[in-house]
Motif scaffolding. Structure first.
Motif, PDB file in Angstrom:
ATOM      1  N   ARG A 101       0.835  -1.210   0.000  1.00 39.46           N
ATOM      2  CA  ARG A 101       0.000   0.000   0.000  1.00 39.46           C
ATOM      3  C   ARG A 101       0.868   1.257   0.000  1.00 39.46           C
ATOM      4  O   ARG A 101       0.552   2.254  -0.661  1.00 39.46           O
ATOM      5  CB  ARG A 101      -0.932   0.013   1.221  1.00 39.46           C
ATOM      6  CG  ARG A 101      -1.963  -1.096   1.232  1.00 39.46           C
ATOM      7  CD  ARG A 101      -3.194  -0.715   2.064  1.00 39.46           C
ATOM      8  NE  ARG A 101      -2.836  -0.256   3.398  1.00 39.46           N
ATOM      9  CZ  ARG A 101      -2.728  -1.047   4.466  1.00 39.46           C
ATOM     10  NH1 ARG A 101      -2.937  -2.350   4.325  1.00 39.46           N
ATOM     11  NH2 ARG A 101      -2.434  -0.551   5.640  1.00 39.46           N
ATOM     12  N   LEU A 102       1.977   1.217   0.737  1.00 40.09           N
ATOM     13  CA  LEU A 102       2.871   2.362   0.769  1.00 40.09           C
ATOM     14  C   LEU A 102       3.553   2.569  -0.589  1.00 40.09           C
ATOM     15  O   LEU A 102       3.752   3.708  -1.024  1.00 40.09           O
ATOM     16  CB  LEU A 102       3.924   2.172   1.860  1.00 40.09           C
ATOM     17  CG  LEU A 102       3.425   2.265   3.298  1.00 40.09           C
ATOM     18  CD1 LEU A 102       4.497   1.811   4.277  1.00 40.09           C
ATOM     19  CD2 LEU A 102       2.986   3.687   3.628  1.00 40.09           C
ATOM     20  N   LYS A 103       3.914   1.480  -1.256  1.00 44.51           N
ATOM     21  CA  LYS A 103       4.511   1.592  -2.592  1.00 44.51           C
ATOM     22  C   LYS A 103       3.564   2.302  -3.550  1.00 44.51           C
ATOM     23  O   LYS A 103       3.966   3.174  -4.323  1.00 44.51           O
ATOM     24  CB  LYS A 103       4.857   0.208  -3.136  1.00 44.51           C
ATOM     25  CG  LYS A 103       6.108  -0.419  -2.559  1.00 44.51           C
ATOM     26  CD  LYS A 103       6.399  -1.756  -3.231  1.00 44.51           C
ATOM     27  CE  LYS A 103       7.675  -2.383  -2.680  1.00 44.51           C
ATOM     28  NZ  LYS A 103       7.988  -3.676  -3.343  1.00 44.51           N
ATOM     29  N   ASN A 104       2.300   1.927  -3.501  1.00 40.72           N
ATOM     30  CA  ASN A 104       1.305   2.536  -4.401  1.00 40.72           C
ATOM     31  C   ASN A 104       1.056   3.995  -4.042  1.00 40.72           C
ATOM     32  O   ASN A 104       0.926   4.849  -4.925  1.00 40.72           O
ATOM     33  CB  ASN A 104       0.003   1.745  -4.343  1.00 40.72           C
ATOM     34  CG  ASN A 104       0.141   0.335  -4.881  1.00 40.72           C
ATOM     35  OD1 ASN A 104       0.985   0.083  -5.736  1.00 40.72           O
ATOM     36  ND2 ASN A 104      -0.655  -0.592  -4.382  1.00 40.72           N
ATOM     37  N   ALA A 105       0.984   4.290  -2.742  1.00 42.53           N
ATOM     38  CA  ALA A 105       0.664   5.657  -2.316  1.00 42.53           C
ATOM     39  C   ALA A 105       1.790   6.628  -2.637  1.00 42.53           C
ATOM     40  O   ALA A 105       1.549   7.772  -3.023  1.00 42.53           O
ATOM     41  CB  ALA A 105       0.358   5.676  -0.817  1.00 42.53           C
ATOM     42  N   PHE A 110      10.816   0.844  -3.606  1.00 41.52           N
ATOM     43  CA  PHE A 110      11.362   0.130  -2.458  1.00 41.52           C
ATOM     44  C   PHE A 110      10.731   0.631  -1.170  1.00 41.52           C
ATOM     45  O   PHE A 110      10.795   1.823  -0.851  1.00 41.52           O
ATOM     46  CB  PHE A 110      12.882   0.300  -2.377  1.00 41.52           C
ATOM     47  CG  PHE A 110      13.496  -0.360  -1.162  1.00 41.52           C
ATOM     48  CD1 PHE A 110      13.841  -1.704  -1.197  1.00 41.52           C
ATOM     49  CD2 PHE A 110      13.698   0.359   0.002  1.00 41.52           C
ATOM     50  CE1 PHE A 110      14.393  -2.317  -0.083  1.00 41.52           C
ATOM     51  CE2 PHE A 110      14.255  -0.250   1.126  1.00 41.52           C
ATOM     52  CZ  PHE A 110      14.599  -1.592   1.082  1.00 41.52           C
ATOM     53  N   VAL A 111      10.090  -0.280  -0.439  1.00 42.51           N
ATOM     54  CA  VAL A 111       9.540   0.005   0.885  1.00 42.51           C
ATOM     55  C   VAL A 111       9.886  -1.166   1.797  1.00 42.51           C
ATOM     56  O   VAL A 111       9.651  -2.324   1.441  1.00 42.51           O
ATOM     57  CB  VAL A 111       8.015   0.212   0.848  1.00 42.51           C
ATOM     58  CG1 VAL A 111       7.465   0.357   2.267  1.00 42.51           C
ATOM     59  CG2 VAL A 111       7.651   1.440   0.034  1.00 42.51           C
ATOM     60  N   SER A 112      10.440  -0.857   2.962  1.00 44.04           N
ATOM     61  CA  SER A 112      10.791  -1.901   3.925  1.00 44.04           C
ATOM     62  C   SER A 112      10.078  -1.639   5.240  1.00 44.04           C
ATOM     63  O   SER A 112      10.143  -0.531   5.777  1.00 44.04           O
ATOM     64  CB  SER A 112      12.314  -1.926   4.144  1.00 44.04           C
ATOM     65  OG  SER A 112      12.652  -2.818   5.190  1.00 44.04           O
ATOM     66  N   CYS A 113       9.378  -2.651   5.763  1.00 43.27           N
ATOM     67  CA  CYS A 113       8.666  -2.542   7.034  1.00 43.27           C
ATOM     68  C   CYS A 113       9.208  -3.586   8.006  1.00 43.27           C
ATOM     69  O   CYS A 113       9.283  -4.772   7.659  1.00 43.27           O
ATOM     70  CB  CYS A 113       7.164  -2.743   6.842  1.00 43.27           C
ATOM     71  SG  CYS A 113       6.389  -1.594   5.683  1.00 43.27           S
ATOM     72  N   LYS A 126      12.087   4.591  -0.163  1.00 41.77           N
ATOM     73  CA  LYS A 126      13.054   5.197  -1.073  1.00 41.77           C
ATOM     74  C   LYS A 126      12.338   6.090  -2.086  1.00 41.77           C
ATOM     75  O   LYS A 126      11.390   5.668  -2.743  1.00 41.77           O
ATOM     76  CB  LYS A 126      13.849   4.115  -1.817  1.00 41.77           C
ATOM     77  CG  LYS A 126      14.726   3.259  -0.919  1.00 41.77           C
ATOM     78  CD  LYS A 126      15.907   4.060  -0.380  1.00 41.77           C
ATOM     79  CE  LYS A 126      16.861   3.180   0.411  1.00 41.77           C
ATOM     80  NZ  LYS A 126      18.004   3.936   0.942  1.00 41.77           N
ATOM     81  N   CYS A 127      12.810   7.325  -2.187  1.00 41.08           N
ATOM     82  CA  CYS A 127      12.325   8.277  -3.209  1.00 41.08           C
ATOM     83  C   CYS A 127      10.806   8.363  -3.252  1.00 41.08           C
ATOM     84  O   CYS A 127      10.182   8.060  -4.270  1.00 41.08           O
ATOM     85  CB  CYS A 127      12.860   7.907  -4.589  1.00 41.08           C
ATOM     86  SG  CYS A 127      14.637   7.826  -4.679  1.00 41.08           S
TER      87      CYS A 127
END
Length: 439
Positions: A101-105, A110-113, A126-127
């Motif tokens: 969801r964070l990648k789309n928003a 790149f998103v790491s949780c 990232k970016c």
């Protein structure tokens, strides 16, 4: 040096081509010689084109080149702006789904949780597709809307940097977020000002601000075409025993209640008028008002009345951040109209290009000022943004300014794009800002 070497090589290619043709004709003296000469010339011509600069052979007219450049918003968003977030009070079972969801928003690849102790999670993006702290908070809250009773603090940073500083600023932002009654979120950028805040306890900072223990500071804005002083940008700093003067208004005032922010802006205006009275011939000044003040019709009416009674409608200018203007325009348009009606100029500060995308309410403005972050963009992105802003300002007859000018090259770049004025370290060599009036 490399360009000169390339030119020499290109000249040698032409000389060799002519010499090869002459030698071929000398030995063969027939139609075959003509064909061989033509083939040799064609091959060397291709080599010449390959060596030539693409910008020389394929240079587009200005209007075509402008259309093919990236949009100003993309120019900033595509820069290496990373975010580290600490979320408190979150009990999330599916971190992979949250990451998607964070990648789309944020339009990030790149998103790491990661799950931490004590119902806390850390998130690295990232970016992200944002250009200011307020916009990040809005998008992140939308993603986390289904999770109640959470608070988060975020740090915006660019590599290379110390990861410990990133973590510490995120912790500080989270501590600030937990003090807010509404929207428990806060975001800080990794810069020298915010690093200094790590040495300043949050309770002391808030106490000093609310008790009006700060200095009124005037930062000069000079003409990019000379040394003429155009106006001053007014800010506040806090005098700290260990770190000296610390600029805190843009960093921490988000955690103070709106009514106290309005009261603080009113106090600043009174102090500014008092200072100007001591120097009747002073240059114009620009005071950035908080969004809470702009959203209050009564507060704006009171400030306009103060300025009119002091006879400073042509001296004092009101300003606000671009993010507040773009995202909250419907809530502040009536106040903007009121200020303009009373012939008080309105400037837009901390601009990144968002205004160019929406193009609303431009008729209320007299000038826009680029944020210092824009000088950290890659050369092509920076050129794209400056070109787009210059075209936009020319279309709507707006004055252009820029903050954070550090060297002569940046100043010349602004002059080439028809900016009017700028501020920054370049103008302060051997000098310090003017600080007046301990409140």
């Amino acid at each position: 040096m490399w360009n000169n070497f390339s030119r020499i090589l290109n000249i040698l290619y032409v000389v060799c081509a002519l010499w090869a043709c002459f030698v071929a004709y000398w030995f063969l003296e027939s139609l075959t010689a003509v064909i061989v000469c033509g083939a040799i010339a064609a091959i060397l011509l291709l080599l010449f084109i390959h060596r030539a600069s693409p910008g020389v052979l394929l240079k587009l007219p200005p209007q075509i080149s402008f259309k093919r450049q990236a949009s100003p918003v993309y120019a900033l968003n595509s820069n290496a702006f990373d975010v580290f977030v600490l979320v408190s009070g979150a009990s999330i079972n599916n971190l992979q789904e949250l990451g998607e969801r964070l990648k789309n928003a944020f339009a990030s690849d790149f998103v790491s949780c990661k799950q931490l102790k004590g119902e806390r999670i850390s998130i690295t993006i990232k970016c992200p597709n944002v250009c200011d702290e307020r916009r990040f908070n809005t998008l992140f809250i939308e993603v986390m809307a289904q999770h109640s009773d959470i608070a988060f603090g975020a740090c915006l940073y660019r590599e290379p940097c110390q990861q410990l500083n990133v973590y510490q600023l995120a912790e500080l932002a989270l501590a600030i977020a937990k003090t807010k009654q509404h929207d428990p979120c806060h975001t800080l950028k990794l810069n020298q000002t915010n690093l200094a805040l790590l040495q300043y306890s949050l309770p002391d900072m808030l106490s000093d601000l609310l008790n009006k223990q700060f200095l009124l500071v005037f930062e000069p804005v000079f003409s990019v075409h000379g040394e003429a002083l155009l106006f001053h940008q007014v800010g506040i700093t806090i005098r700290h025993q260990k770190i000296g003067l610390c600029d805190a208004k843009q960093c921490l005032l988000g955690c103070i209640e709106p009514d106290k922010l309005i009261s603080l802006d009113s106090h600043l205006m009174h102090q500014l008028i008092k200072t100007l009275a001591q120097d009747p011939g002073s240059e114009p000044v620009s005071l950035c008002l908080d969004l809470s003040t702009w959203q209050s019709a009564n507060a704006i009416n009171e400030l306009v009345k103060l300025v009119e009674q002091a006879g400073h409608t042509q001296v004092i200018r009101f300003s606000l951040p671009e993010s507040a203007f773009v995202n909250e325009f419907d809530k502040i348009s009536a106040q903007l109209k009121f200020v303009k009606k009373h012939n008080i100029a309105i400037l837009l500060e901390h601009c990144h290009g968002a205004l160019l995308a929406v193009q609303k309410g431009v008729n209320y403005l007299t000038g826009i000022s680029l944020d210092s972050d824009c000088f950290q963009l890659l050369h092509e992105q920076q050129e794209s943004l400056l070109t787009a802003v210059a075209h936009f300002a020319n279309q709507y007859q707006l004055q252009l300014y820029a903050n954070g000018v550090a060297n002569k090259y940046q100043l010349n770049l602004l002059a080439e794009h028809h900016f009017s004025g700028a501020s920054g370290r370049y103008f302060q060599q051997g000098e310090s800002n003017i600080a007046l009036g301990l409140n």
